[in-house]
Design an enzyme around this catalytic site. Structure first.
Site, PDB file in Angstrom:
ATOM      1  N   CYS A 145       0.832  -1.216   0.000  1.00 52.85           N
ATOM      2  CA  CYS A 145       0.000   0.000   0.000  1.00 52.85           C
ATOM      3  C   CYS A 145       0.862   1.260   0.000  1.00 52.85           C
ATOM      4  O   CYS A 145       0.588   2.214  -0.748  1.00 52.85           O
ATOM      5  CB  CYS A 145      -0.950  -0.008   1.184  1.00 52.85           C
ATOM      6  SG  CYS A 145      -0.186  -0.481   2.730  1.00 52.85           S
ATOM      7  N   HIS A 225      -1.975   5.150   6.810  1.00 52.19           N
ATOM      8  CA  HIS A 225      -0.638   5.730   6.711  1.00 52.19           C
ATOM      9  C   HIS A 225      -0.791   7.173   6.232  1.00 52.19           C
ATOM     10  O   HIS A 225      -1.831   7.564   5.687  1.00 52.19           O
ATOM     11  CB  HIS A 225       0.216   4.972   5.698  1.00 52.19           C
ATOM     12  CG  HIS A 225       0.213   3.484   5.884  1.00 52.19           C
ATOM     13  ND1 HIS A 225       0.764   2.867   6.982  1.00 52.19           N
ATOM     14  CD2 HIS A 225      -0.262   2.480   5.110  1.00 52.19           C
ATOM     15  CE1 HIS A 225       0.627   1.565   6.867  1.00 52.19           C
ATOM     16  NE2 HIS A 225       0.000   1.300   5.739  1.00 52.19           N
TER      17      HIS A 225
HETATM   18  N1  LIG Z   1      -2.701  -5.319   5.402  1.00 54.49           N
HETATM   19  C1  LIG Z   1      -2.376  -4.368   4.557  1.00 54.49           C
HETATM   20  O1  LIG Z   1      -2.718  -3.183   4.732  1.00 54.49           O
HETATM   21  C2  LIG Z   1      -1.549  -4.690   3.335  1.00 54.49           C
HETATM   22  C3  LIG Z   1      -1.399  -3.683   2.396  1.00 54.49           C
HETATM   23  C4  LIG Z   1      -0.708  -3.948   1.220  1.00 54.49           C
HETATM   24  C5  LIG Z   1      -0.149  -5.195   1.001  1.00 54.49           C
HETATM   25  N2  LIG Z   1      -0.288  -6.173   1.947  1.00 54.49           N
HETATM   26  C6  LIG Z   1       0.311  -7.491   1.632  1.00 54.49           C
HETATM   27  O2  LIG Z   1      -0.753  -8.380   1.286  1.00 54.49           O
HETATM   28  C7  LIG Z   1      -0.415  -9.728   1.674  1.00 54.49           C
HETATM   29  C8  LIG Z   1      -1.490 -10.229   2.615  1.00 54.49           C
HETATM   30  O3  LIG Z   1      -1.491  -9.426   3.789  1.00 54.49           O
HETATM   31  P1  LIG Z   1      -2.751  -9.302   4.743  1.00 54.49           P
HETATM   32  O4  LIG Z   1      -2.544  -8.049   5.524  1.00 54.49           O
HETATM   33  O5  LIG Z   1      -4.021  -9.489   3.983  1.00 54.49           O
HETATM   34  O6  LIG Z   1      -2.519 -10.549   5.712  1.00 54.49           O
HETATM   35  P2  LIG Z   1      -3.574 -11.169   6.732  1.00 54.49           P
HETATM   36  O7  LIG Z   1      -2.783 -11.822   7.797  1.00 54.49           O
HETATM   37  O8  LIG Z   1      -4.639 -10.190   7.089  1.00 54.49           O
HETATM   38  O9  LIG Z   1      -4.308 -12.288   5.844  1.00 54.49           O
HETATM   39  C9  LIG Z   1      -3.655 -13.445   5.433  1.00 54.49           C
HETATM   40  C10 LIG Z   1      -4.656 -14.592   5.412  1.00 54.49           C
HETATM   41  O10 LIG Z   1      -3.979 -15.746   4.928  1.00 54.49           O
HETATM   42  C11 LIG Z   1      -4.327 -16.840   5.757  1.00 54.49           C
HETATM   43  N3  LIG Z   1      -3.276 -17.858   5.671  1.00 54.49           N
HETATM   44  C12 LIG Z   1      -2.157 -17.997   6.431  1.00 54.49           C
HETATM   45  N4  LIG Z   1      -1.438 -19.051   6.020  1.00 54.49           N
HETATM   46  C13 LIG Z   1      -2.120 -19.604   4.969  1.00 54.49           C
HETATM   47  C14 LIG Z   1      -1.888 -20.717   4.128  1.00 54.49           C
HETATM   48  N5  LIG Z   1      -0.797 -21.495   4.249  1.00 54.49           N
HETATM   49  N6  LIG Z   1      -2.804 -20.996   3.165  1.00 54.49           N
HETATM   50  C15 LIG Z   1      -3.907 -20.226   3.011  1.00 54.49           C
HETATM   51  N7  LIG Z   1      -4.175 -19.156   3.795  1.00 54.49           N
HETATM   52  C16 LIG Z   1      -3.289 -18.838   4.763  1.00 54.49           C
HETATM   53  C17 LIG Z   1      -4.498 -16.235   7.140  1.00 54.49           C
HETATM   54  O11 LIG Z   1      -5.284 -17.063   7.977  1.00 54.49           O
HETATM   55  C18 LIG Z   1      -5.184 -14.913   6.806  1.00 54.49           C
HETATM   56  O12 LIG Z   1      -6.596 -15.037   6.753  1.00 54.49           O
HETATM   57  C19 LIG Z   1       0.998  -9.630   2.280  1.00 54.49           C
HETATM   58  O13 LIG Z   1       1.928  -9.852   1.258  1.00 54.49           O
HETATM   59  C20 LIG Z   1       1.062  -8.183   2.759  1.00 54.49           C
HETATM   60  O14 LIG Z   1       2.382  -7.733   2.881  1.00 54.49           O
HETATM   61  C21 LIG Z   1      -1.000  -5.952   3.098  1.00 54.49           C
END
Ligand SMILES: NC(=O)c1ccc[n+]([C@@H]2O[C@H](COP(=O)([O-])OP(=O)(O)OC[C@H]3O[C@@H](n4cnc5c(N)ncnc54)[C@H](O)[C@@H]3O)[C@@H](O)[C@H]2O)c1
Length: 282
Positions: A145, A225
């Protein structure tokens, strides 16, 4: 009559990002949601079932846990892979990198997110910066993000021929809102030790020409942010020229203090009232 073949999109990881990607897919005319896959069995994945999204479990052990929790499960990750044309992997940092061998073996296109390294796909993506370079690729990585915000802002200035170089300070929220009861900083500010912070170099994985340096500070709140920029322009430009450049982006909204939009909490409330899909994360 032209019958359009819908692209079947599978989501692996139904968390902060995955649930938003799933909702967004259901709004696209040319896509259909093949299903969402996760490892949890609580409210987070139950909501997917309530929305009638096909639910898959990472493996048979997680499948049993979901069934025991009363969640109708369609299958495991292999079954989702078999029923999808593309996978958007939204699992936490470093997990997607381990899944991609499965996608490659199934000859599936896939997208990972900013938690993974650029090298995982060799291509990093931000639509207004490098959409064309993604066409025909087998995989890409959607940058984080903060990196997305940097690219959207600086790319509009670059396209208007105004950008020479940019130095930014990023105030980063401490944690995602839904998990702020589990951890996060309080009553302090935590500057990142390294300058540049990783977001500036990360934006160069999308646009290597950008002359950008960032510093980052973690702040004790979860709303969003906030970035401050010092930008050296290629020429003297007035406020209207800068605003005109920003108005060319479909991903930037200009807001007015005079509308009462004076702080992040108000802006978030405004976004929620507008039904903005991504309200709640920056
Ligand atoms: N949260 C943010 O604001 C944000 C912003 C931009 C990018 N990202 C990126 O997006 C990606 C996801 O982040 P997020 O914040 O959504 O994470 P999150 O922890 O909220 O969600 C991840 C999901 O994946 C599931 N999970 C874990 N291990 C798994 C597996 N082996 N198989 C299937 N599902 C599994 C978890 O239970 C969870 O529901 C990351 O690369 C992060 O860096 C996050």
């Amino acid at each position: 009559m032209v019958i359009m073949k819908k692209i079947k999109v599978g989501i692996n990881g139904y968390g902060v990002i995955g649930k938003r990607v799933a909702d967004a897919i259901t709004l696209q005319e040319d896509m259909e949601l093949a299903g969402v896959c996760d490892v949890v069995s609580d409210w987070r994945i139950k909501i997917a079932g309530e929305k009638k999204y096909p639910v898959f479990a990472f493996d048979d052990d997680y499948k049993k846990q979901m069934i025991n929790a009363g969640i109708p499960v369609k299958g495991n990750l292999e079954d989702l892979i078999a029923s999808a044309d593309i996978i958007v992997d939204c699992t936490p940092k470093n997990i997607a990198a381990k899944n991609i061998e499965k996608y490659k073996a199934a000859k599936l296109k896939f997208i990972v997110h900013g938690g993974e390294k650029h090298e995982v796909t060799g291509h990093s993506f931000s639509a207004e910066s490098n959409y064309r370079t993604a066409i025909g690729r087998e995989s890409t990585r959607v940058v984080s993000c903060n990196t997305t915000s940097i690219l959207r802002t600086l790319t509009t200035l670059k396209k208007a021929g105004l950008l020479k170089k940019a130095r930014g300070t990023l105030l980063r929220r401490a944690t995602d809102p839904w998990e702020s009861h589990l951890g996060g900083i309080m009553n302090t500010l935590v500057p990142e030790k390294e300058i540049p912070s990783h977001q500036g170099p990360d934006s160069q994985t999308v646009d290597p020409e950008l002359d950008v340096i960032t510093a980052a500070v973690k702040v004790p709140q979860t709303l969003s942010h906030l970035h401050y920029w010092n930008v050296q322009l290629t020429k003297i430009a007035n406020k209207e020229e800068i605003l005109s450049a920003f108005k060319t982006s479909t991903r930037i909204t200009l807001i007015n203090y005079t509308d009462g939009l004076t702080a992040n909490n108000v802006i978030k409330e405004w976004m929620l009232a507008k039904g903005c899909l991504v309200a709640g994360y920056a």
